[in-house]
Design an enzyme around this catalytic site. Sequence first.
Site, PDB file in Angstrom:
ATOM      1  N   HIS A 165       0.842  -1.189   0.000  1.00 37.12           N
ATOM      2  CA  HIS A 165       0.000   0.000   0.000  1.00 37.12           C
ATOM      3  C   HIS A 165       0.875   1.236   0.000  1.00 37.12           C
ATOM      4  O   HIS A 165       1.920   1.257   0.644  1.00 37.12           O
ATOM      5  CB  HIS A 165      -0.925   0.019   1.233  1.00 37.12           C
ATOM      6  CG  HIS A 165      -2.050   0.975   1.071  1.00 37.12           C
ATOM      7  ND1 HIS A 165      -1.937   2.299   1.396  1.00 37.12           N
ATOM      8  CD2 HIS A 165      -3.301   0.799   0.577  1.00 37.12           C
ATOM      9  CE1 HIS A 165      -3.078   2.908   1.116  1.00 37.12           C
ATOM     10  NE2 HIS A 165      -3.924   2.034   0.623  1.00 37.12           N
TER      11      HIS A 165
ATOM     12  N   ASP B 256      -8.006  -5.056   0.076  1.00 39.16           N
ATOM     13  CA  ASP B 256      -8.565  -5.685  -1.121  1.00 39.16           C
ATOM     14  C   ASP B 256      -8.264  -7.173  -1.208  1.00 39.16           C
ATOM     15  O   ASP B 256      -8.983  -7.914  -1.880  1.00 39.16           O
ATOM     16  CB  ASP B 256      -8.059  -4.972  -2.379  1.00 39.16           C
ATOM     17  CG  ASP B 256      -8.695  -3.605  -2.502  1.00 39.16           C
ATOM     18  OD1 ASP B 256      -9.814  -3.461  -2.002  1.00 39.16           O
ATOM     19  OD2 ASP B 256      -8.077  -2.694  -3.057  1.00 39.16           O
TER      20      ASP B 256
END
Length: 433
Positions: free
Chosen positions: A309, A367
């Site tokens: 991320h 996700d």
Amino acid sequence: MTDQKVVNISINETDTSCEVPLLSGTMGPDAIDIRSVHKQTGAFTYDPGFTSTASCSSKITFIDGDKGMLLYRGYPIEQLAEKCDFLEVCYLLLNGELPNGSEMRQFVGSVTNHTLIHEQMADFFTGFRRDAHPMAILVGVVGAMSAFYHDTMDVKSEGFRKLSAIRLIAKMPTIVAMCQKYSTGLPFMYPKNSLNYTDNFMYMMNGTPCEPYQANPILTRALDRIFILHADHEQNASTSTVRLAGSSGANPYACVAAGIACLWGAAHGGANEAVLVMLEEMGDVSRINEFITRAKDKNDPFKLMGFGHRVYKNFDPRAVLMRETCHEVLNELGLHDDKLFKLAMELERIALEDEYFIEKKLYPNVDFYSGIVLRALGIPTEMFTAIFAMSRTVGWIAQWDEMITDPEQKIGRPRQLYKGATLREVQSIANRK
Ligand code: ACO
């Protein structure tokens, strides 16, 4: 005397210097206000991907990537996921405070009253090929809302902005469910206003006119949590896109359509779909090492989807919550032995123990787990990003509204470091090499 903090910037090359303010927020790092640097020194600042530039000030969402902290309007995501439902979170993001009982009843009433879309909008769907990606349809249909709901088109009108927010939050589930129904050839389901927001979405996605549909409360809660965790994430790529599009005064539905387009990419919202595509390609635990080896190979562009991320470098707090939900859903549906889910859990274990992923602080992101949960809920893989878009709509519109009312707001217009040809003369075609 002023207690304004300042920063001195000197450029040895040109022997110029300037003093600029150092701005402090209520939390997070200070920001060097570089607005006057170009005027004072003639130089621009260079920051591709905006990795160290604050493009605006905001009161909506705060992230501390190192601490794994995510706050909406000051409230930790963990408490919101535990104690609130998605529409309460929408109210919070839009209005700055959690609603009391009567505010909530009124808000739910307004959203519920706007769930239907104009009948003629259904015609748009038939213009798309049956196998069109739902995100392609969504970009088009949400953008087309500007043609149906253009009461005043005055973005300076608070009433228009509030109504646009309600319409978008209310109609997105209807449109997203229509994308799903269109791809399968099943009839569109009208919203059922006796159901709550998430139950209604499940009903429009899974129900048919032929028989009654009863949602499973554990699964509805899991989906509602997905909505909450994806509702906003400060100045991410799609939100920045919505702000940039809106900075010219463009219609909010068109701006949200721009956000949807940006979200589609695999490095952003397309990741939960990409996770499932990757797991399906992997097929078996015996191939995990092969994929991990590829992910580590500098000459191979392949990345392990659902890992890493831009902001969270220790853990993604949303991933922690989604992991919990993932196990609840797998238990409820008795899916722990499903081949793909076993593969996902084994991949998570191996990657978390791998030196490369530890050293680069690459943890499973939200996700990774949301893809697994959505699959367990029976939602087709290509619908995942559309569901993300539906959840993020409130964040986009709250940020758009904040931008429009910000007295410092200007049309977004980044600069560049030009590396092309220097000034030259056009030669006649006969003289060109
Ligand atoms: N697999 C393998 N290596 C990776 C991965 C990954 N998933 N992610 C990052 N790396 C490596 C990079 O190659 C880079 O290596 P280097 O230092 O040797 O050059 C290093 O880790 C740092 O990565 P960056 O790309 O600089 O990190 P950045 O912050 O720019 O990118 C991103 C973050 C885009 C999310 C990236 O990690 C990625 O592509 N992940 C996979 C896609 C994904 O899951 N996206 C979802 C994001 S979450 C969301 O949108 C809600």
